[in-house]
Design a protein around this motif. Structure first.
Motif, PDB file in Angstrom:
ATOM      1  N   GLY A 188     -11.548  22.732 -62.591  1.00  0.00           N
ATOM      2  CA  GLY A 188     -12.782  22.507 -61.847  1.00  0.00           C
ATOM      3  C   GLY A 188     -13.196  21.048 -61.869  1.00  0.00           C
ATOM      4  N   ILE A 189     -13.084  20.405 -63.041  1.00  0.00           N
ATOM      5  CA  ILE A 189     -13.445  18.981 -63.157  1.00  0.00           C
ATOM      6  C   ILE A 189     -12.491  18.114 -62.333  1.00  0.00           C
ATOM      7  CG2 ILE A 189     -13.558  17.027 -64.754  1.00  0.00           C
ATOM      8  CD1 ILE A 189     -14.561  18.985 -66.889  1.00  0.00           C
ATOM      9  N   VAL A 190     -11.200  18.426 -62.388  1.00  0.00           N
ATOM     10  CA  VAL A 190     -10.211  17.655 -61.620  1.00  0.00           C
ATOM     11  C   VAL A 190     -10.499  17.767 -60.120  1.00  0.00           C
ATOM     12  CG1 VAL A 190      -7.778  17.521 -60.959  1.00  0.00           C
ATOM     13  CG2 VAL A 190      -8.391  17.780 -63.365  1.00  0.00           C
ATOM     14  N   LEU A 191     -10.773  18.977 -59.652  1.00  0.00           N
ATOM     15  CA  LEU A 191     -11.062  19.171 -58.223  1.00  0.00           C
ATOM     16  C   LEU A 191     -12.328  18.417 -57.823  1.00  0.00           C
ATOM     17  CD1 LEU A 191     -10.201  22.957 -57.800  1.00  0.00           C
ATOM     18  CD2 LEU A 191      -8.905  20.990 -56.949  1.00  0.00           C
ATOM     19  N   PHE A 192     -13.321  18.430 -58.693  1.00  0.00           N
ATOM     20  CA  PHE A 192     -14.567  17.702 -58.417  1.00  0.00           C
ATOM     21  C   PHE A 192     -14.284  16.204 -58.277  1.00  0.00           C
ATOM     22  CE2 PHE A 192     -18.101  15.178 -60.189  1.00  0.00           C
ATOM     23  CZ  PHE A 192     -19.088  15.476 -59.266  1.00  0.00           C
ATOM     24  N   VAL A 193     -13.499  15.660 -59.199  1.00  0.00           N
ATOM     25  CA  VAL A 193     -13.175  14.230 -59.163  1.00  0.00           C
ATOM     26  C   VAL A 193     -12.379  13.888 -57.905  1.00  0.00           C
ATOM     27  CG1 VAL A 193     -11.828  12.424 -60.299  1.00  0.00           C
ATOM     28  CG2 VAL A 193     -13.290  13.928 -61.663  1.00  0.00           C
ATOM     29  N   GLY A 334     -13.513  15.359 -68.575  1.00  0.00           N
ATOM     30  CA  GLY A 334     -12.329  16.056 -68.068  1.00  0.00           C
ATOM     31  C   GLY A 334     -11.084  15.741 -68.874  1.00  0.00           C
ATOM     32  N   SER A 335     -10.943  14.471 -69.275  1.00  0.00           N
ATOM     33  CA  SER A 335      -9.793  14.065 -70.092  1.00  0.00           C
ATOM     34  C   SER A 335      -9.816  14.767 -71.441  1.00  0.00           C
ATOM     35  CB  SER A 335      -9.797  12.557 -70.293  1.00  0.00           C
ATOM     36  OG  SER A 335      -9.696  11.877 -69.070  1.00  0.00           O
ATOM     37  N   LEU A 336     -10.986  14.836 -72.029  1.00  0.00           N
ATOM     38  CA  LEU A 336     -11.130  15.449 -73.347  1.00  0.00           C
ATOM     39  C   LEU A 336     -10.770  16.938 -73.293  1.00  0.00           C
ATOM     40  CD1 LEU A 336     -12.063  14.695 -76.205  1.00  0.00           C
ATOM     41  CD2 LEU A 336     -14.358  15.446 -75.568  1.00  0.00           C
ATOM     42  N   ILE A 337     -11.336  17.643 -72.312  1.00  0.00           N
ATOM     43  CA  ILE A 337     -11.031  19.079 -72.169  1.00  0.00           C
ATOM     44  C   ILE A 337      -9.565  19.267 -71.789  1.00  0.00           C
ATOM     45  CG2 ILE A 337     -11.533  21.141 -70.807  1.00  0.00           C
ATOM     46  CD1 ILE A 337     -14.415  20.145 -70.567  1.00  0.00           C
ATOM     47  N   GLY A 338      -9.066  18.374 -70.908  1.00  0.00           N
ATOM     48  CA  GLY A 338      -7.672  18.476 -70.492  1.00  0.00           C
ATOM     49  C   GLY A 338      -6.703  18.356 -71.646  1.00  0.00           C
ATOM     50  N   LEU A 339      -6.953  17.401 -72.532  1.00  0.00           N
ATOM     51  CA  LEU A 339      -6.058  17.199 -73.668  1.00  0.00           C
ATOM     52  C   LEU A 339      -6.123  18.346 -74.666  1.00  0.00           C
ATOM     53  CD1 LEU A 339      -6.476  13.415 -74.513  1.00  0.00           C
ATOM     54  CD2 LEU A 339      -4.596  14.537 -73.351  1.00  0.00           C
ATOM     55  N   THR A 340      -7.276  18.992 -74.747  1.00  0.00           N
ATOM     56  CA  THR A 340      -7.471  20.052 -75.740  1.00  0.00           C
ATOM     57  C   THR A 340      -6.445  21.160 -75.579  1.00  0.00           C
ATOM     58  OG1 THR A 340      -9.838  19.575 -75.789  1.00  0.00           O
ATOM     59  CG2 THR A 340      -9.157  21.684 -76.670  1.00  0.00           C
ATOM     60  N   THR A 341      -6.270  21.658 -74.352  1.00  0.00           N
ATOM     61  CA  THR A 341      -5.331  22.759 -74.134  1.00  0.00           C
ATOM     62  C   THR A 341      -3.881  22.289 -74.232  1.00  0.00           C
ATOM     63  OG1 THR A 341      -5.500  22.392 -71.750  1.00  0.00           O
ATOM     64  CG2 THR A 341      -6.938  24.060 -72.710  1.00  0.00           C
ATOM     65  N   VAL A 342      -3.629  21.031 -73.864  1.00  0.00           N
ATOM     66  CA  VAL A 342      -2.263  20.503 -73.983  1.00  0.00           C
ATOM     67  C   VAL A 342      -1.805  20.558 -75.435  1.00  0.00           C
ATOM     68  CG1 VAL A 342      -0.786  18.491 -73.643  1.00  0.00           C
ATOM     69  CG2 VAL A 342      -2.589  18.996 -71.998  1.00  0.00           C
TER      70      VAL A 342
END
Length: 502
Positions: A188-193, A334-342
């Protein structure tokens, strides 16, 4: 000394059912698709495209992503055929053991450990940095590290690795549910950006789409950063043009490393014959579309030359240059949440590869034990967490980030070759998914992966050679002598034969 002995598929399937060393089948197609997206869409989606555009391909970085995605798709087809034929944990390591032999299987397993260990450590390190950046964006002064005597400790990686190691020990399905929630939020954050970014796009920024080739800046360390193929052929280091487009593809291949990790979960998938191909390819499609949209936005918002002038070009750089400073906070989140699941998916993959190798005695057998209650490889998972935490929390591991790509590509090469060997050795097998067009796609996949490997930095190859030497020393001092297959063959124990075709 038989270094090319192979382990039969039937034996791999039987080992997966060994009491106390098996995993539960709990994952669905949706879980697999989200897992692929989770591991591929991290902070890199906000930075790797901008970096490749700035210093390699210009606006043509979109083509670099397409080339990397096609290369990944070809290799993933081979993974899907293998995974439906041998639906057990271990991914490329198990596939190589069944086709071209133990020594090469060890090398691929060792390279997978390199890929996953480096990726998890580097990304955990950046998670801590992004956490501090987010605090800074919201006007909170929380440093990313602190000193303990002569040591610098990065506390963020220690926290995130500890939390997700605990979750993975508690159960794969629980981890998948948490992963699904975080991944949907970050999409959702990526699409928003992306949508906001397109409001700032100017057509002239896409010109020239493929910038003319120009010599790369010469420094004392130029040879280290020069593509290995250029060093071998004596070509002058260059930026942009066709060479830049290809080196850009080699760089952004990092965006697609997650899909071999998904294959390591084959033993935990319900109905793997259908679930594995659907989940893997659906995830790859989503990731490719997201990355292409992000690169179109970033190269359309500002000129690639303006990106190249920045110290560390990223999507945040583009928003700053157009005066949209507020977006930096959103991108940091978004970066923080993105890295969490990675981090979580990579920790899981690392433990599964080590578990598969320990089942075969190439690593200590105790590591393949699973807990009675939750059927998770708790020992291996905790060991993986400790290794990642130490590297991320106490060392400058980010300097070795390109090692991730070369480890992945080497595994892709072996899996692609392995399909050709498997079909020749076991024509009786009828996996649910078969790579189309006969040997064409596996051969093309092999050549493309080798070509991308050769376009990685020369220093990456130096480190890779050192890693291989260390791995061979470990194999010949421990793995060879403790190999279950070697001991059973020496004792005259015959492996289960081929299954009869219906």
């Amino acid at each position: 000394m038989n270094l090319l002995r192979t382990k039969s598929i039937e034996r791999s399937l039987a080992d997966a059912d060994e009491p106390g060393r098996g995993l539960k089948r709990t994952l669905s197609t949706w879980d697999l698709m989200i897992m692929g997206v989770a591991v591929a869409v991290g902070a890199g989606i906000f930075s790797v495209g901008a970096e490749a555009a700035a210093h390699h391909a210009g606006p043509a970085v979109t083509i670099s992503f397409v080339l990397a995605a096609v290369t990944c798709a070809l290799a993933i087809m081979c993974y899907a055929e293998f995974a439906t034929a041998i639906p057990v944990t271990g991914s490329a390591y198990v596939f190589t053991y069944a086709t071209v032999g133990e020594l090469l299987a060890w090398i691929i397993g060792w390279n997978l450990i390199l890929e996953l260990l480096m990726a998890a450590s580097v990304i955990a390190k950046y998670w801590g940095i992004y956490l501090s950046n987010f605090f800074e964006a919201v006007n909170l002064n929380v440093p990313s590290n602190f000193a303990v005597g002569p040591f610098t400790v990065f506390w963020g990686p220690l926290v995130v690795v500890a939390v997700f190691t605990f979750i993975l020990v508690m159960g794969t399905k629980l981890a998948a549910r948490i992963n699904n929630v975080f991944t949907l939020i970050k999409i959702g954050i990526v699409l928003f950006v992306i949508v906001v970014g397109f409001f700032y796009v100017k057509a002239e920024n896409y010109q020239p789409f493929v910038p003319p080739s120009q010599p790369a800046p010469v420094t004392d360390t130029s040879w280290q950063l020069q593509p290995f193929l250029s060093l071998l052929t004596g070509a002058e280091p260059a930026m942009y043009g066709f060479a830049g487009l290809i080196s850009g593809a080699a760089l952004v291949f990092f965006a697609f490393i997650g899909f071999d990790v998904v294959a390591t979960s084959a033993e935990e998938v319900k109905d793997p014959a259908k679930t594995l191909p659907r989940g893997i390819f659906a995830g790859l499609a989503v990731v490719t579309v997201l990355y292409i949209l992000v690169t179109l936005a970033v190269t359309g918002m500002v000129s690639y030359e303006d990106l190249a002038a920045a110290d560390a070009p990223s999507l945040s750089t583009a928003f700053s240059l157009v005066g949209a400073e507020w977006a930096v906070v959103v991108i940091s989140l978004g970066s923080l949440i993105g890295l969490t699941t990675v981090i979580m998916v990579l920790l899981m993959g690392l433990a599964r590869v080590m578990m598969a190798m320990s089942r075969d005695g190439l690593l200590p057998r105790g590591l393949s034990k699973t807990s009675d209650r939750r059927a998770t490889p708790a020992r291996t998972q905790i060991l993986s967490g400790v290794l990642v935490a130490v590297l991320a929390g106490f060392t400058p591991v980010e300097l070795l980030s390109e090692m991730i790509n070369i480890g992945t590509l080497s595994a892709f090469v072996m899996v692609s070759i392995g399909i050709l060997v498997l079909r020749r050795k076991r024509p009786d097998l009828t996996p649910a998914f078969r790579v189309p067009f006969g040997p064409v796609i596996p051969i093309l996949s092999t050549l493309l992966c080798i070509y991308l490997m050769l376009n990685l930095a020369t220093l990456t190859w130096v480190f890779f050679a050192v890693w291989l030497v260390v791995g061979l020393v470990f194999y010949f001092s421990y793995g060879y002598w403790n190999s279950r297959l070697r001991r059973e063959q020496a004792a005259g124990i015959v492996q289960p034969g081929p299954l009869k075709t219906k």
